[in-house]
Design a protein around this motif. Structure first.
Motif: not given
Lengths: 314, 321
Positions: B313-317
């Motif tokens: 996944v490409a997500c900061h969260r």
């Protein structure tokens, strides 16, 4: 396919009948007394009456129309006012010469124009494409009779490479071909450019189509795709445009015939107009109409051969 | 496990009139042999560009960077001729529009023979026989007659079956189906998907199935990759991604699937905002202007594409948690 051809032939017959009706009406709608026009202003009243009787012009119009059509049906186009020869024979002698000239002109235009268009479309915006484009647009603008005059001066009068007048000795094929070269060049040159531009535009459009991508995805070479799979589709609109333009080609051939003093429909019509020889004029116009209809019919059939989708509607 | 497609930081940039257009940016994706990958995204997400790149069919105006390997070969380190040699042999495709994918003036049989041009040493009549057998395998009745017909004489569903048969005829190691059911009606779509499911064993390799329909992914695919505005935002096994979507965009996409909405409502849910133009990409995370869970870092730093559970996944969260 057979039902398609039959339908197109039926349509052509309809067009021919309409053309005959219009032709007949034109003859009688044109103002002025045919006898005065034919015999000149100094003819006596007695001469005019004899003329009208011999031509059947004293009959009521419906009777004249009936005679006109019934004579046409038996292949009788009337007689030449000057030589008293049957018009059918005159036209029959002139027709093959004009058809040969027009088809030779179109033939070499196709032989040169189609490859030029293909080369252009395969490498759009390349130097070659630009050069072909320049040559094409230049020759399209050139009227064939003007070109005929310059060709005549350059190659027949000044250089004396090729004969200037006539269609060659009857029976001598070599001589006839020599006499055909310059007129056919004049008739076809404008079409080379026209066909090259048409093929380029049509082929470029076809090469954008999705099925071309399918063939590329299967690794088929670009040249094979263009020549074997895209060109037949690209030629469909080109054939249609050429068919419509055949009338143009014929009138070009007619003018070129006059310039080269070549016997043919053009010279026949030209002489008939200048000598007020109306049966010959009517005969040539009728045969030209017939030629035009035949050309369109062959275009329709050729289109159906190229495009199976056209054959579907019965 | 052998990777049949392996993309590493793969990007595609088109030369546009208003400057370069970065259509696909930094994609990392691996597809293993024998699996079906669902490539999901909206129009303009870059999935068609990515498909063209996998087929070595990118237009001349496209520049690629990074690596895209097919088997052991780095596709864009090969010469144009070597790449073309892979098409129609190791790579095959079923295109989006069955109505325009076949040549309208050539009989089906002649086209199916041409598609086998890489097969050496067998005659034209043998190729025609192979074509007839393959048409029967994709469930076309009276295949002998079909071979003599023109495409316009066949329905859309039949034409798409012909296209699938064409792709299978070359025994590809990768079959790329670019939205093969989008142009078809729902019944025909279901039939075509069923055929691909049945024939997946006939493909000695992998299938990439491009779609924007999550329901199709659930029915057909093993893996799923979700693209948004030219970037890959989430990838992983179908069961994992569809049950536990981690990227906010994947979640929003699933929430918009009418088949997954439990309580009927007057209007269908939508994702607010629009896909950013490749000329004016936001700084940081590509989805941040439309994301409901946006935090400060999203607007300045582009998130890395990192493993999370069985997915990436490409997500900061997800990175933070």
């Amino acid at each position: 396919m057979i039902s398609y051809v039959l339908r197109q032939v039926g349509l052509s017959v309809g067009v021919l009948v309409s053309a005959i009706i219009i032709l007949f009406s034109l003859i009688y709608l044109v103002p002025g007394d045919p006898a005065t026009i034919a015999l000149g202003p100094r003819a006596s009243e007695q001469q005019k009456i004899v003329f009208r009787q011999s031509m059947g012009l004293d009959q009521p119009v419906p009777v004249q129309a009936f005679h006109f059509v019934s004579k046409l049906a038996t292949g009788d186009l009337g007689t030449d006012l000057l030589t008293r020869q049957p018009v059918l024979r005159l036209v029959g002698a002139a027709l093959p010469k004009t058809v040969t000239l027009a088809l030779t002109g179109l033939g070499w235009a196709l032989l040169l124009g189609v490859p030029m268009g293909c080369i252009s479309a395969m490498r759009p915006d390349s130097m070659t494409d630009r050069l072909i484009g320049l040559v094409s647009t230049s020759v399209v603008a050139l009227p064939s009779f003007l070109l005929a005059i310059y060709l005549l001066i350059a190659f027949a009068v000044t250089l004396r490479w090729l004969p200037a007048m006539g269609a060659g000795e009857p029976g001598d094929i070599g001589d006839q071909i020599q006499h055909l070269i310059l007129p056919a060049f004049a008739v076809g040159l404008g079409w080379v450019g026209y066909i090259a531009r048409l093929v380029r535009a049509s082929l470029l459009e076809t090469l954008q189509e999705n099925h071309v991508r399918t063939y590329r995805a299967f690794g088929v070479s670009d040249t094979r795709i263009a020549m074997r799979y895209a060109l037949p589709i690209a030629m469909i609109p080109v054939v249609a445009v050429i068919g419509v333009g055949l009338g143009n080609l014929l009138s070009g051939a007619v003018l070129v015939e006059v310039v080269f003093s070549r016997p043919g429909l053009g010279s026949l019509a030209h002489d008939a107009v200048t000598t007020r020889n109306s049966p010959v004029l009517v005969g040539t116009v009728l045969v030209t109409t017939l030629l035009y209809i035949a050309a369109n019919l062959s275009t329709d059939i050729l289109s159906a051969l190229l495009d199976p989708r056209l054959r579907k509607e019965a | 496990m052998t990777a049949i497609i392996d993309m590493n930081d793969f990007s595609i940039t088109y030369a546009g009139e208003r400057g370069p257009v970065p259509a696909v940016r930094g994609v990392n994706l691996t597809l293993e042999k024998g699996r079906i990958l669902g490539l999901v995204g909206e129009s303009g997400s870059g999935k068609s560009s990515l498909v063209s790149a996998m087929l070595a069919l990118l237009p001349k105006s496209a520049k690629v960077s990074g690596r895209l390997s097919i088997g052991a070969d780095d596709l864009y380190a090969l010469s144009e001729a070597q790449r073309r040699a892979m098409r129609g042999q190791r790579l095959a495709t079923v295109s989006q529009d069955p109505f325009t994918a076949l040549n309208p003036v050539i009989r089906i049989g002649a086209q199916l023979v041409e598609f086998q041009h890489r097969l050496k040493g067998i005659s034209r009549s043998q190729k025609l026989e192979r074509a007839r057998e393959m048409l029967a395998r994709v469930g076309i009745s009276d295949p002998g007659t079909r071979l003599t017909q023109y495409p316009h004489q066949l329905s859309g569903g039949l034409r798409q079956r012909v296209a699938i048969a064409a792709a299978l005829l070359v025994n590809p190691s990768i079959l790329i189906a670019d939205e093969p059911t989008t142009a078809l009606d729902a019944t025909t779509e279901a039939e075509v998907i069923e055929i691909i499911r049945e024939l997946r064993g006939a493909v000695d390799g992998s299938i990439v199935f491009v779609t924007h329909d999550m329901g199709v992914v659930a029915r057909l695919c093993d893996d799923v990759a979700v693209m948004y505005a030219g970037e890959l935002v989430e990838s992983g096994p179908v069961a994992e991604v569809l049950e536990r979507p981690q990227h906010p965009y994947t979640r929003a996409l699933l929430a918009c699937d009418p088949a997954r909405i439990e309580t009927p409502s007057r209007s269908l849910p939508t994702i607010p905002g629009t896909v950013p133009s490749p000329h004016a990409l936001p700084a940081g995370c590509i989805f941040s202007p439309r994301c409901g869970a946006v935090i400060d870092i999203c607007r300045s730093v582009r998130p890395a594409f990192l493993p999370s559970d069985q997915s990436r996944v490409a997500c900061h969260r997800t990175e933070a948690s």
